[in-house]
Design an enzyme around this catalytic site. Sequence first.
Site, PDB file in Angstrom:
ATOM      1  N   MET A  60      11.568 -11.677   5.609  1.00 18.24           N
ATOM      2  CA  MET A  60       9.969 -12.088   5.416  1.00 18.24           C
ATOM      3  C   MET A  60       9.984 -11.158   4.490  1.00 18.24           C
ATOM      4  O   MET A  60      10.415  -9.874   5.271  1.00 18.24           O
ATOM      5  CB  MET A  60       8.991 -12.876   6.612  1.00 18.24           C
ATOM      6  CG  MET A  60       7.616 -12.769   5.812  1.00 18.24           C
ATOM      7  SD  MET A  60       7.120 -14.461   7.033  1.00 18.24           S
ATOM      8  CE  MET A  60       5.953 -12.754   8.197  1.00 18.24           C
ATOM      9  N   CYS A  61       9.263 -11.049   3.190  1.00 12.43           N
ATOM     10  CA  CYS A  61       8.600 -10.008   2.829  1.00 12.43           C
ATOM     11  C   CYS A  61       7.267 -10.994   2.055  1.00 12.43           C
ATOM     12  O   CYS A  61       6.854 -11.717   1.860  1.00 12.43           O
ATOM     13  CB  CYS A  61       9.857  -9.372   1.846  1.00 12.43           C
ATOM     14  SG  CYS A  61      11.025  -8.944   2.215  1.00 12.43           S
ATOM     15  N   GLY A  62       6.636  -9.975   1.708  1.00 12.13           N
ATOM     16  CA  GLY A  62       5.603 -10.164   0.035  1.00 12.13           C
ATOM     17  C   GLY A  62       5.800  -9.943  -1.270  1.00 12.13           C
ATOM     18  O   GLY A  62       6.332  -8.990  -0.923  1.00 12.13           O
TER      19      GLY A  62
END
Lengths: 228, 299
Positions: B1-3
Amino acid sequence: MHTLDLDRMAVRDVNQRLHSDAAGTDTDQRYEILNPMGRHAIAVGLDHPFDVTVRGHAGYYCGSMNKEATVTIDGNAGVGVAENIMSGTVHVTGYASQSAAATGHGGLVVIGGDASARCGISMKGVDIVVGGSVGHMSAFMAQSGHMVVCGDAGESFGDSIYEAQLFVRGSVESLGADCIEKEMGPEHVETVRGLLERAGIDADPAEFRRYGSARQLYNFKIGNIGYY
Amino acid sequence: MCGIVGLYLKNPELEPRLGELFCPMLAEMTDRGPDSAGIAVYRDDGEYKSKMTVYSSDPEFDWDGLAAEAGRDLGTPVTADRVSTHAILRSDASTRDLRAWLQDSYPEVRAMSAGGALEIYKEVGLPVDVMEQFGIGAMNGTHAIGHTRMATESAVTTEGAHPFNTGDDLCLVHNGSLSNHHRLREWLRRHAGMVFQTQNDSEVAAAYLTWRLREGDTLSQALEAALKDLDGFYTFAVGTRDGFSVVRDPIACKHAIMAETDDWVAIATEYRALARLPGVDAARVWEPKPATVYSWGRA
């Protein structure tokens, strides 16, 4: 009407309030939730016939696991709106992101605009009415319930479908494995008419085409017994 | 997960406020990526042709000394401005000459970015701390792209943080994971002579785009080719000198949302990163479609 402002309260506190009030005797059962600002998990797990309006765009899982309540999102909804809904209604006036109404067991989910990919994935009895179009892999492994799409359906519509019934007014980009077009009988027109009425969407039910399972993929065939 | 977040200003009057508008967007994506953060800022800010962002793990590194030496060797002035652990080198020498000189003379110094307008700042730590460290909030510019990282397949290091520079004034941020990055890295090493700094899969995507652009592709063509050759899950945002491009893999599991007004275009992994931009209530908001290249830029 009770007003709960997410700029002043945490999401957890708003949800706790809705749960605590369900056990009380307050006769005013209408709530508005302000400043959702795309926050996640707003008004989840409600189990009382409250009328809750979220004013603005909601983040992930809004109105998920809903039971009995009517949750209106006056704006767009993020991923997994009304996920695993059991009963009641979740209504999005704008657009919904992917996996809307995923695994829903019952109740009604209405999306005024488009829903993106995987709308109604693994639906198990929920009724879904979409005013716009649905994205790719919608109704994937749909087990039961109805999906009414007033616009178009994306790629691989109804892939690996079980016994859900799908109705699309516009075009279907492609049908998924074991999903076929089926005859639209008068009883199906009535089903679509009823769902459109419940959703408050004005469309001619006779313009819809019906899709469902060819029953070649999931049925146990006695002729194959030797393979088991 | 990353933004991922990106903000491109259509209205030049907003340019002095780029950092101020951008920082809350990236901060909102902290719980998608608290390991490290990176920011690419685009601004034309000087009389020099070329600009490089460089990084040393030594906080006392003598950037002025390096600049003087580079100026002498390259025969044209080079200036250095320290920004925390990074420095901006400016010169009329080409980015190619600057890069080559740096590799020969200071192999331990990392080139974070090269171009005419691009600056890249990245560090390990919470996004708010990283932005504070580099003073991003006070920066002006035309557009910025940022990334908050939750590492899944390689070490949490400054070099492993995004964005990755992929050629002059180009940078890439990635949310997702690539499944064929080992083989592709080897191929790019052998056949295209690409050099890698990390074991990071996103660096392979960046190198792939660099290679395609070097072969003469436009950015859109390079991204179309990436859709065929990169296997895995991804939403990419690619910063260019004049704007940015966005592409999602054909399955489109990795979330992305875009919004546009007369004043700006923005992308984020989640809507909440956009929720406080001025005029967002009246913005056109939509999800980028799978396997479709979107581009914005000044004509």
